[in-house]
Every structure is written in structure tokens, then in C-alpha cells.
Write a protein that holds these residues in place. Structure first.
Motif, PDB file in Angstrom:
ATOM      1  N   ASN A 208      -2.587  -5.506   2.156  1.00 35.68           N
ATOM      2  CA  ASN A 208      -1.380  -5.007   2.817  1.00 35.68           C
ATOM      3  C   ASN A 208      -1.257  -5.536   4.236  1.00 35.68           C
ATOM      4  O   ASN A 208      -2.252  -5.868   4.877  1.00 35.68           O
ATOM      5  CB  ASN A 208      -1.401  -3.470   2.847  1.00 35.68           C
ATOM      6  CG  ASN A 208      -0.072  -2.877   3.253  1.00 35.68           C
ATOM      7  OD1 ASN A 208       0.968  -3.338   2.792  1.00 35.68           O
ATOM      8  ND2 ASN A 208      -0.084  -1.879   4.124  1.00 35.68           N
TER       9      ASN A 208
ATOM     10  N   ALA B 162       0.832  -1.202   0.000  1.00 37.79           N
ATOM     11  CA  ALA B 162       0.000   0.000   0.000  1.00 37.79           C
ATOM     12  C   ALA B 162       0.866   1.252   0.000  1.00 37.79           C
ATOM     13  O   ALA B 162       0.393   2.344   0.294  1.00 37.79           O
ATOM     14  CB  ALA B 162      -0.920  -0.004   1.219  1.00 37.79           C
TER      15      ALA B 162
ATOM     16  N   THR C  35      -0.474  -3.855   6.788  1.00 30.67           N
ATOM     17  CA  THR C  35      -1.206  -2.919   7.653  1.00 30.67           C
ATOM     18  C   THR C  35      -2.481  -2.506   6.918  1.00 30.67           C
ATOM     19  O   THR C  35      -2.457  -1.709   5.978  1.00 30.67           O
ATOM     20  CB  THR C  35      -0.333  -1.675   7.948  1.00 30.67           C
ATOM     21  OG1 THR C  35       0.938  -2.115   8.401  1.00 30.67           O
ATOM     22  CG2 THR C  35      -0.976  -0.766   8.984  1.00 30.67           C
TER      23      THR C  35
HETATM   24  P1  ATR Z   1       7.381   1.931  -1.720  1.00 31.54           P
HETATM   25  O1  ATR Z   1       7.310   3.403  -1.948  1.00 31.54           O
HETATM   26  O2  ATR Z   1       8.534   1.267  -2.407  1.00 31.54           O
HETATM   27  O3  ATR Z   1       6.094   1.250  -2.002  1.00 31.54           O
HETATM   28  P2  ATR Z   1       6.827   2.057   1.104  1.00 31.54           P
HETATM   29  O4  ATR Z   1       6.024   3.275   0.910  1.00 31.54           O
HETATM   30  O5  ATR Z   1       7.790   1.974   2.244  1.00 31.54           O
HETATM   31  O6  ATR Z   1       7.723   1.735  -0.169  1.00 31.54           O
HETATM   32  O7  ATR Z   1       5.797   0.825   1.184  1.00 31.54           O
HETATM   33  C1  ATR Z   1       6.233  -0.478   1.380  1.00 31.54           C
HETATM   34  C2  ATR Z   1       5.020  -1.397   1.391  1.00 31.54           C
HETATM   35  O8  ATR Z   1       5.473  -2.732   1.539  1.00 31.54           O
HETATM   36  C3  ATR Z   1       4.061  -1.166   2.536  1.00 31.54           C
HETATM   37  O9  ATR Z   1       2.777  -1.496   2.089  1.00 31.54           O
HETATM   38  C4  ATR Z   1       4.560  -2.154   3.583  1.00 31.54           C
HETATM   39  O10 ATR Z   1       3.559  -2.596   4.488  1.00 31.54           O
HETATM   40  P3  ATR Z   1       3.129  -1.722   5.779  1.00 31.54           P
HETATM   41  O11 ATR Z   1       2.199  -0.666   5.268  1.00 31.54           O
HETATM   42  O12 ATR Z   1       2.489  -2.706   6.660  1.00 31.54           O
HETATM   43  O13 ATR Z   1       4.425  -1.158   6.335  1.00 31.54           O
HETATM   44  C5  ATR Z   1       4.954  -3.298   2.731  1.00 31.54           C
HETATM   45  N1  ATR Z   1       5.990  -4.133   3.324  1.00 31.54           N
HETATM   46  C6  ATR Z   1       7.256  -3.777   3.642  1.00 31.54           C
HETATM   47  N2  ATR Z   1       7.951  -4.831   4.109  1.00 31.54           N
HETATM   48  C7  ATR Z   1       7.101  -5.888   4.095  1.00 31.54           C
HETATM   49  C8  ATR Z   1       7.205  -7.270   4.440  1.00 31.54           C
HETATM   50  N3  ATR Z   1       8.347  -7.775   4.907  1.00 31.54           N
HETATM   51  N4  ATR Z   1       6.121  -8.053   4.293  1.00 31.54           N
HETATM   52  C9  ATR Z   1       4.963  -7.557   3.808  1.00 31.54           C
HETATM   53  N5  ATR Z   1       4.792  -6.257   3.455  1.00 31.54           N
HETATM   54  C10 ATR Z   1       5.846  -5.444   3.585  1.00 31.54           C
END
Ligand code: ATR
Length: 279
Positions: free
Chosen positions: A160, A137, A162
Motif C-alpha cells: 500500500n 489496504a 501508506t
Molecule cells: P475501498 O474501501 O474502496 O478500498 P478506501 O478504504 O478509501 O477504499 O481505500 C483505498 C485504498 O487505495 C487505500 O489503500 C489507498 O491508499 P492509502 O492507504 O495510502 O490512502 C489506496 N489508494 C487510493 N488512491 C490511490 C492512488 N492514487 N495510488 C495508490 N493507492 C491509492
């Protein structure tokens, strides 16, 4: 063979933090060389808190433009004087152009890169023929969701870690984008396409926890991650008989319209994928 860099060389590049492993310089410089164009494409990694000041210093066209990668894509959109409709829909910019009159233009070519990757690796795939499920997300998920909406997807579902963030991102985009409300299994059983837009699976880390058992074998699965090229998610999808699309195809797909904007001509049809894979 022209001299590599001279007084009339057009300078462009990529900015990110970290940016050392970016494949963009390799791709763009290979294209420049193949068409013997007087340009050079380099990489910049300003301290994260100095990104705004870094871009301000480029007003007036000290360099022609920049591709923008993590973590600066949202900030790049915010600082631009003229964002494109695509960048506004994506909520981020992966391309900044520095005009000689001082304006900064912003665009997002990520969505075009994503769809181009499907066209190349899953020919005949029709985004309009069913729901798209996007894992994540953040900015990458939002850009992917916007691309599927533009391509006519009837439903785009954000799944997502979260849930509240999925809701917020979906609300920012509006229908047909929504956060997952049914069970994951129910959504997957109807999916036309599944895209991983999270970093889960990057560099050998654990992949997304999503269970593919209910995914129809007609669905196409895409991973934006390209290190490794064959992620655990793509392997699992392929073993279910699903067609797969990798992140390197998207990287090259977004680079093509970027090159055209930066250097004023379409990139040549040379095999940059093999070069990138070798790197
Ligand atoms: P980007 O701009 O590259 O999309 P971001 O804004 O930091 O980076 O978003 C990362 C996304 O990956 C978020 O949806 C994050 O979930 P949260 O909203 O719960 O933080 C998700 N994400 C990051 N690491 C993850 C993991 N190990 N497993 C599942 N989802 C992950």
C-alpha cells in the motif's frame, strides 16, 4: 410479459454515493426480466451522513434488501444485527437484507465474486499455489485478502501507498496476511497473483506505480476497476504474457449470489456481460 411493477413486486436495489453510474440495476433487472420474476432493482444515493438513518428506516422489510457500494460498505457491516462470517472477515458488507421481524442481515459476496472472476477468465488458476499480492489496504483490499485466505493462499501480502495502513489491515486479518516487508521486486518475483484494489487507474487516472518487470508470466493479474475495462495495469500485464482478470467479471460475480439472496432464486444464464459492456 408481466406488468412491470405491481402490488406484489419485490423491491431491492443498490445504495452508494455516487451511484448514478452503477451497472447493478442493469444486471439485476435483466435477470429479473429473463425469468419473468415480479421484482424491481433500483438505485439509492442518500446523503453520506444519512446512510445509517436511511437503513434504519428500512427495518421491517419496506424493501427486501440492498447491495451496498462505496463509501458505505463498512458502515453497512457495523449497523447490521447479524453479519455473516464472510462479512466479518471482509470487514465490510456489500449486501443487506431487511427481515420482516426488523432484523438487518449483512453479507459480503465480494470475495465470491472475485474468485468467480478468476474461474471464468483464468481457468485453472489455483489461489493456493503461491503468494497473492494485493495493492491497497482499504475495504476492497481487505475483502480480496480475506477471499484469498479462504481459498487457501499460503501468503497474502498487502502493498500500500501508506505502509502503516497495510500493517494495520494485515494485523486485523492475521496470518497468512501480512504487509510487505521485503522489496517490491522480491515479492513480485514470487507472486502467484497480483490484484489492484486501489482506485489508481479509475476513469483514465494514473494506474498503480508497481513495476511489473519481475512478475513471472505465470502470474495472473486482476484489476477491480472496470472503468475502463482494460486498465493500463491489465494491458501491461498482458504484454508481459500474464493472464488477466477484469473488474466487470467480479461485479457480475458478486451480483449472482446477491440476486439469489434478494429474490430467492439463482439468476438465469443470460449474457449480462455484453449488456454491461454496451452500457
Ligand atoms: P475501498 O474501501 O474502496 O478500498 P478506501 O478504504 O478509501 O477504499 O481505500 C483505498 C485504498 O487505495 C487505500 O489503500 C489507498 O491508499 P492509502 O492507504 O495510502 O490512502 C489506496 N489508494 C487510493 N488512491 C490511490 C492512488 N492514487 N495510488 C495508490 N493507492 C491509492
Amino acid at each position: 410479459m408481466r406488468a412491470r411493477v405491481g402490488a406484489s413486486t419485490v423491491v431491492a436495489g443498490v445504495v452508494g454515493a455516487p451511484v448514478r453510474h452503477s451497472l447493478s440495476p442493469l444486471i439485476h433487472n435483466a435477470w429479473l426480466e429473463a425469468v419473468d420474476l415480479d421484482g424491481v432493482y433500483v438505485a439509492f444515493a442518500p446523503p453520506a451522513e444519512r446512510f445509517g438513518a436511511f437503513c434504519e428506516g428500512l427495518r421491517g422489510g419496506a424493501i427486501r434488501g440492498l447491495n451496498v457500494t462505496a463509501p458505505f460498505k463498512e458502515e453497512a457491516l457495523a449497523l447490521a444485527d447479524e453479519p455473516s462470517a464472510r462479512a466479518l472477515a471482509a470487514g465490510s458488507a456489500n449486501l443487506l437484507l431487511f427481515e420482516t421481524d426488523g432484523r438487518i442481515l449483512a453479507d459480503s459476496t465480494d470475495g465470491r465474486g472475485l474468485l468467480q472472476a478468476f474461474a471464468e477468465q483464468a481457468p485453472g488458476f489455483d489461489p493456493a499455489s503461491g503468494p497473492a499480492i494485493i495493492l491497497g489496504a482499504g475495504g476492497a483490499a481487505r475483502a480480496a485478502a480475506a477471499a484469498f485466505v479462504e481459498a487457501g493462499a499460503p501468503e497474502v501480502i498487502l502493498l500500500n501507498r501508506t505502509q502503516a495502513r497495510a500493517k494495520a489491515t494485515a494485523e486485523a486479518l492475521g496470518p497468512p496476511v501480512r504487509a510487505l516487508t521485503e522489496t517490491t521486486k522480491t515479492a513480485l518475483a514470487r507472486a502467484n497473483v497480483l490484484v489492484n484494489a486501489t482506485p489508481a487507474g479509475l476513469a483514465g487516472s494514473a494506474g498503480p506505480t508497481v513495476e511489473l518487470a519481475r512478475l513471472p508470466s505465470t502470474a495472473v493479474v486482476m484489476d477491480m476497476i472496470y472503468r475502463p475495462l482494460r486498465t493500463a495495469l491489465l494491458e501491461a500485464a498482458a504484454s508481459r504474457g500474464c493472464r488477466t482478470v477484469d473488474g466487470l467479471a467480479m461485479l457480475i460475480g458478486q451480483a449472482r449470489p446477491s440476486f439469489e439472496a434478494l429474490f430467492g432464486r439463482a439468476p438465469p444464464a443470460i449474457d449480462v456481460r455484453t449488456l454491461a459492456e454496451a452500457a
